[in-house]
Write an enzyme that holds these catalytic residues in place. Structure first.
Site, PDB file in Angstrom:
ATOM      1  N   ARG A   1      30.737 -16.541  14.478  1.00  0.00           N
ATOM      2  CA  ARG A   1      29.633 -16.172  13.578  1.00  0.00           C
ATOM      3  C   ARG A   1      28.607 -17.310  13.453  1.00  0.00           C
ATOM      4  NH1 ARG A   1      32.160 -12.106  14.389  1.00  0.00           N
ATOM      5  NH2 ARG A   1      32.898 -10.603  12.854  1.00  0.00           N
TER       6      ARG A   1
ATOM      7  N   SER B   1      31.339  -7.046   6.772  1.00  0.00           N
ATOM      8  CA  SER B   1      32.149  -8.145   6.216  1.00  0.00           C
ATOM      9  C   SER B   1      31.256  -9.030   5.348  1.00  0.00           C
ATOM     10  CB  SER B   1      32.725  -9.007   7.333  1.00  0.00           C
ATOM     11  OG  SER B   1      33.441  -8.200   8.213  1.00  0.00           O
TER      12      SER B   1
ATOM     13  N   GLU C   1      28.960 -14.256   4.514  1.00  0.00           N
ATOM     14  CA  GLU C   1      28.483 -14.062   5.892  1.00  0.00           C
ATOM     15  C   GLU C   1      27.009 -13.644   5.978  1.00  0.00           C
ATOM     16  OE1 GLU C   1      31.010 -11.957   8.908  1.00  0.00           O
ATOM     17  OE2 GLU C   1      29.156 -10.868   9.274  1.00  0.00           O
TER      18      GLU C   1
HETATM   19  C1  LIG Z   1      28.883  -1.613   8.377  1.00  0.00           C
HETATM   20  C2  LIG Z   1      28.617  -2.934   9.040  1.00  0.00           C
HETATM   21  C3  LIG Z   1      29.501  -3.401  10.007  1.00  0.00           C
HETATM   22  C4  LIG Z   1      29.278  -4.615  10.647  1.00  0.00           C
HETATM   23  N1  LIG Z   1      30.170  -5.035  11.586  1.00  0.00           N
HETATM   24  C5  LIG Z   1      29.980  -6.198  12.229  1.00  0.00           C
HETATM   25  C6  LIG Z   1      30.907  -6.645  13.233  1.00  0.00           C
HETATM   26  O1  LIG Z   1      31.881  -5.968  13.549  1.00  0.00           O
HETATM   27  N2  LIG Z   1      30.669  -7.837  13.824  1.00  0.00           N
HETATM   28  C7  LIG Z   1      29.583  -8.605  13.524  1.00  0.00           C
HETATM   29  O2  LIG Z   1      29.439  -9.665  14.111  1.00  0.00           O
HETATM   30  N3  LIG Z   1      28.695  -8.212  12.572  1.00  0.00           N
HETATM   31  C8  LIG Z   1      28.859  -7.036  11.936  1.00  0.00           C
HETATM   32  N4  LIG Z   1      27.966  -6.629  10.977  1.00  0.00           N
HETATM   33  C9  LIG Z   1      26.814  -7.499  10.657  1.00  0.00           C
HETATM   34  C10 LIG Z   1      25.503  -7.104  11.388  1.00  0.00           C
HETATM   35  O3  LIG Z   1      25.562  -5.807  11.887  1.00  0.00           O
HETATM   36  C11 LIG Z   1      25.160  -8.068  12.509  1.00  0.00           C
HETATM   37  O4  LIG Z   1      25.076  -9.381  12.040  1.00  0.00           O
HETATM   38  C12 LIG Z   1      23.819  -7.700  13.200  1.00  0.00           C
HETATM   39  O5  LIG Z   1      23.630  -8.476  14.349  1.00  0.00           O
HETATM   40  C13 LIG Z   1      22.624  -7.889  12.262  1.00  0.00           C
HETATM   41  O6  LIG Z   1      21.517  -7.297  12.900  1.00  0.00           O
HETATM   42  P1  LIG Z   1      20.225  -6.898  12.091  1.00  0.00           P
HETATM   43  O7  LIG Z   1      19.199  -6.480  13.081  1.00  0.00           O
HETATM   44  O8  LIG Z   1      20.556  -5.924  11.031  1.00  0.00           O
HETATM   45  O9  LIG Z   1      19.811  -8.304  11.464  1.00  0.00           O
HETATM   46  P2  LIG Z   1      19.207  -8.624  10.034  1.00  0.00           P
HETATM   47  O10 LIG Z   1      20.238  -8.330   9.001  1.00  0.00           O
HETATM   48  O11 LIG Z   1      17.884  -7.970   9.877  1.00  0.00           O
HETATM   49  O12 LIG Z   1      19.006 -10.194  10.154  1.00  0.00           O
HETATM   50  C14 LIG Z   1      20.117 -11.069  10.223  1.00  0.00           C
HETATM   51  C15 LIG Z   1      19.596 -12.495  10.429  1.00  0.00           C
HETATM   52  O13 LIG Z   1      18.986 -12.593  11.704  1.00  0.00           O
HETATM   53  C16 LIG Z   1      17.626 -13.031  11.596  1.00  0.00           C
HETATM   54  N5  LIG Z   1      16.884 -12.307  12.627  1.00  0.00           N
HETATM   55  C17 LIG Z   1      16.718 -10.969  12.743  1.00  0.00           C
HETATM   56  N6  LIG Z   1      16.030 -10.682  13.854  1.00  0.00           N
HETATM   57  C18 LIG Z   1      15.743 -11.872  14.443  1.00  0.00           C
HETATM   58  C19 LIG Z   1      15.039 -12.238  15.634  1.00  0.00           C
HETATM   59  N7  LIG Z   1      14.498 -11.335  16.452  1.00  0.00           N
HETATM   60  N8  LIG Z   1      14.934 -13.558  15.932  1.00  0.00           N
HETATM   61  C20 LIG Z   1      15.491 -14.504  15.131  1.00  0.00           C
HETATM   62  N9  LIG Z   1      16.163 -14.219  13.997  1.00  0.00           N
HETATM   63  C21 LIG Z   1      16.277 -12.916  13.660  1.00  0.00           C
HETATM   64  C22 LIG Z   1      17.204 -12.650  10.173  1.00  0.00           C
HETATM   65  O14 LIG Z   1      16.145 -13.479   9.729  1.00  0.00           O
HETATM   66  C23 LIG Z   1      18.506 -12.894   9.429  1.00  0.00           C
HETATM   67  O15 LIG Z   1      18.665 -14.268   9.163  1.00  0.00           O
HETATM   68  C24 LIG Z   1      28.147  -5.402  10.318  1.00  0.00           C
HETATM   69  C25 LIG Z   1      27.247  -4.934   9.340  1.00  0.00           C
HETATM   70  C26 LIG Z   1      27.472  -3.711   8.721  1.00  0.00           C
HETATM   71  C27 LIG Z   1      26.496  -3.200   7.699  1.00  0.00           C
END
Ligand SMILES: Cc1cc2nc3c(=O)[nH]c(=O)nc-3n(C[C@H](O)[C@H](O)[C@H](O)COP(=O)(O)OP(=O)(O)OC[C@H]3O[C@@H](n4cnc5c(N)ncnc54)[C@H](O)[C@@H]3O)c2cc1C
Length: 336
Positions: A166, A236, A332
């Site tokens: 992570r 998580s 997280e």
């Molecule tokens: C139901 C559920 C299940 C999940 N399961 C998992 C899992 O199994 N494993 C896991 O690892 N994660 C999991 N996650 C967490 C999440 O899905 C991941 O971290 C995912 O990669 C976040 O993507 P996002 O586009 O929603 O990012 P956001 O939530 O929009 O952003 C996350 C971070 O990334 C930054 N960011 C976003 N886009 C960019 C970019 N283009 N360049 C630079 N920085 C950027 C943002 O500023 C922020 O700091 C889960 C979440 C949920 C809700």
């Protein structure tokens, strides 16, 4: 000249899977690198703070975000054959799960275990998404980034991303400095199932296709995790904590059923969900928020709460775990 098309005073409460109430002073959705550059230059001219938002599935949004929120919307992707492998070039705005399903439907291997992780591809390297024994780091070839300060493009190899559990350089040295604009993933045509985690092997034939693996991962995840479309959550909420070998030994003699996994660096990873559950908090409700009744690692939002209340709930849970086990929990999702 490319112009930054932006909206003002935008409601983001449905743009984050926790559905925390939030507004952005300005929001733009650049669909090309030129548009992204234009947005950054505009933010510079007006001395606006830039915030990056993908699918909003791993963030804790405040009530109001001053400055410019950029949601990268580059949604093109293509495959380039290279020897035994195929390189997938993927724009930051591509939805991660759609990419996984599109690649397994083509019979490709590499990201099938990462099915149903919400969010966009641009955010995947930030926390090195991982599930079912696979991490993005296992398949990532390189990442294209644009510097917020001057709009310059650069490429980072997977090694340069300094991936960990992570963790990545995007959370440390490059935090708040770059937009991830494109990923290059290394996928294979040759079968390479990784079924050692959870009960994937029991649920599948001996020689499954990557599509079957991805579908099974989706099935298992749907059984275990609440769907953010039905009950707001960010997956998580705490990282699985790592403790020293000595501390793990002491904990295991007091709590023999504690799930503990030795790491190559000598530390031991503990299951945060188990720790929370043992404190009697599984299914507990705290006003607008609660600990999910099936998965104690997931905090859910029933509606009407805000970020400060959620952080207070998280601090209470972490304090209980500290008192019972002497172990510190770390949140997280990213506090924006
Ligand atoms: C139901 C559920 C299940 C999940 N399961 C998992 C899992 O199994 N494993 C896991 O690892 N994660 C999991 N996650 C967490 C999440 O899905 C991941 O971290 C995912 O990669 C976040 O993507 P996002 O586009 O929603 O990012 P956001 O939530 O929009 O952003 C996350 C971070 O990334 C930054 N960011 C976003 N886009 C960019 C970019 N283009 N360049 C630079 N920085 C950027 C943002 O500023 C922020 O700091 C889960 C979440 C949920 C809700």
């Amino acid at each position: 000249m490319t112009i930054c098309h932006r909206q003002a005073d935008v409601d983001l409460s449905l743009a984050n899977t926790l559905q925390l109430p939030a507004k952005a002073q300005f929001l733009c959705l650049p669909a090309t690198l030129k548009e992204l550059q234009a947005c950054l230059f505009q933010a510079h001219r007006e001395a606006l703070t830039v915030h990056l938002l993908g699918g909003g599935s791993n963030v804790l949004l405040p009530d109001y975000l001053h400055g410019l929120v950029i949601h990268p919307a580059m949604t093109q992707w293509w495959l380039e054959p290279q020897g035994d492998t195929l390189l997938a070039h993927v724009g930051a705005g591509v939805n991660w799960h759609s990419l996984v399903m599109a690649t397994v439907e083509k019979g490709l291997w590499g990201i099938e275990n990462l099915a149903l992780i919400p969010g966009d591809c641009g955010a995947a390297p930030v926390q090195n998404i991982g599930a079912y024994g696979v991490e993005l780091a296992d398949v990532l070839d390189s990442v294209q980034v644009m510097y917020l300060a001057d709009g310059q493009l650069a490429w980072l190899t997977a090694d340069e991303c300094a991936f960990g559990y992570r963790e990545s350089i995007f959370k440390s040295e490059l935090s708040g400095q770059v937009v991830i604009t494109r990923l290059v993933l290394r996928l294979k045509r040759q079968a390479s199932p990784r079924l050692g985690y959870g009960d994937l092997a029991q649920r599948l034939d001996e020689h499954p296709s990557s599509l079957e693996v991805a579908k099974t991962v989706c099935q298992v995840r749907r059984e275990k995790l609440p769907d953010p479309g039905q009950l707001a959550n960010a997956g998580s909420f705490f990282k699985n904590p790592r403790v020293s070998g000595e501390q793990a030994k002491a904990l295991l003699s007091a709590f023999p059923h504690l799930p503990a996994f030795s790491q190559p660096d000598g530390t031991v990873k503990l299951a945060a969900g188990w720790l929370i559950e043992q404190c009697g908090l599984k299914g507990a409700r705290f006003g607008a928020f609660g600990v999910h009744h099936r998965q104690a690692l997931v905090l859910v939002h029933f509606g009407g709460g805000n970020r400060s209340e959620l952080v207070a709930v998280a601090e209470h849970i972490a304090a209980e775990v500290k008192v019972h086990f002497g172990v510190s929990l770390e949140i997280e999702p990213r506090l924006m």
